[in-house]
Scaffold this active site. Structure first.
Site, PDB file in Angstrom:
ATOM      1  N   SER A 138       0.865  -1.186   0.000  1.00 56.25           N
ATOM      2  CA  SER A 138       0.000   0.000   0.000  1.00 56.25           C
ATOM      3  C   SER A 138       0.892   1.222   0.000  1.00 56.25           C
ATOM      4  CB  SER A 138      -0.871  -0.003   1.263  1.00 56.25           C
ATOM      5  OG  SER A 138      -1.511   1.255   1.428  1.00 56.25           O
ATOM      6  N   TYR A 148      -1.080  -1.042  10.395  1.00 60.98           N
ATOM      7  CA  TYR A 148      -1.358  -1.292   8.975  1.00 60.98           C
ATOM      8  C   TYR A 148      -0.191  -0.795   8.110  1.00 60.98           C
ATOM      9  CZ  TYR A 148      -3.610  -1.377   4.423  1.00 60.98           C
ATOM     10  OH  TYR A 148      -3.898  -1.628   3.105  1.00 60.98           O
TER      11      TYR A 148
END
Ligand SMILES: NC(=O)c1ccc[n+]([C@@H]2O[C@H](COP(=O)([O-])OP(=O)(O)OC[C@H]3O[C@@H](n4cnc5c(N)ncnc54)[C@H](OP(=O)(O)O)[C@@H]3O)[C@@H](O)[C@H]2O)c1
Length: 257
Positions: A138, A148
């Site tokens: 990401s 994350y």
């Protein structure tokens, strides 16, 4: 005919990989937790594109699930030519608002599963002298964004390092770094998306087409969109403190949705 194994194939970015690879004539091994949904996807892709689509139900937050996919990747009688480590999820909330159990589950799926599946695939690919691994990270890998972002930063670093170590072996490794993509991701995590500007949203099919083109070009990190390439250029020049404030708010709405 070549075979691609895609984790998290039933929704979002994984389903876009499955559609595109099936349309290109690759046989597929489809991995997720929902067996019924996997079966429907396999039937549809087989009927539409005439490819073989195998279903492998596995929960990648468990040792049993990871081991089942490792075993499939290590099966040299039915080799896998392309692995897409895509399964992943978000947890709603900032650091200390997320339970330790949920943080650890994320590390299991985003890191341990990616490490073990990449290694199982790469061993077999190296012995055949060809193959490819796409690890879906990401753009959150490049900004301070909780567990994350940290887990996705690991994916990028790991993939770059493995690509270097495997140079010349015929095995390609690429970390894919999408920005915001319209999928089930945010709804599943219970995250609000009202504060994400429209221009920041990417289309999963276009993202996957660009990612596969980058893999064919031999890139080891793919940020497949001019908007995010420009944004990540700015990120590199922005002080970390300022970056942390913006990135920890965007797309992480708290409280009742
Ligand atoms: N959407 C975004 O804005 C965005 C941006 C950057 C990066 N990403 C990354 O892209 C990847 C795919 O996300 P997405 O947006 O396509 O999400 P999504 O639409 O929610 O799809 C997630 C897929 O992963 C599977 N999955 C989830 N947990 C799993 C587990 N424990 N074991 C096996 N399969 C599991 C789901 O199926 P089951 O529920 O049936 O298991 C589903 O097929 C993730 O790694 C995510 O971090 C997404």
């Amino acid at each position: 005919m070549t075979t691609a194994l895609i984790t998290g194939s039933t929704a979002g970015i994984g389903s876009a990989f499955a559609r595109r690879l099936a349309a290109q004539g690759h046989n597929l091994v489809l991995v997720a937790r929902d067996t019924e949904r996997l079966g429907e996807q396999a039937t549809e892709l087989h009927d539409r594109h005439g490819i073989e689509a195998e279903v492998l139900t596995a929960d990648l937050s468990t040792d049993k699930g990871i081991a089942a996919v490792e075993a499939r990747l290590g099966d040299r009688t039915h080799p896998v030519d392309l692995l897409v480590n895509n399964a992943g999820f978000g947890n709603k909330g900032r650091y200390l608002e997320v339970s330790m159990a949920d943080e650890l589950t994320m590390l299991k799926v985003h890191i341990e599963a990616v490490l073990r599946l990449t290694s199982a695939a790469a061993e077999s690919m190296r012995s055949r002298g060809r193959g490819g691994v796409v690890n879906v990270a990401s753009v959150a890998a490049f900004v301070p964004r909780g567990t994350y972002g940290a887990s996705k930063a690991w994916v990028v670093q790991f993939t770059q390092g493995a690509a270097k170590d495997l140079a010349g072996s015929g095995v390609r490794m690429m970390a894919l770094c999408p920005g915001f993509v319209r999928t089930e991701f945010h709804e599943r995590a219970g995250m609000g998306t009202d504060n994400i500007p429209g221009w920041m949203w990417l289309d999963a099919d276009k993202l996957v087409a660009a990612a596969l083109a980058d893999l064919a070009r031999g890139k080891t990190v793919s940020i497949p969109d001019p908007r995010y390439k420009a944004l990540m250029g700015v990120v590199k020049l922005t002080p970390r403190g300022l970056l942390g404030g913006v990135s920890s708010r965007t797309g992480r709405k708290y409280g009742p949705q």
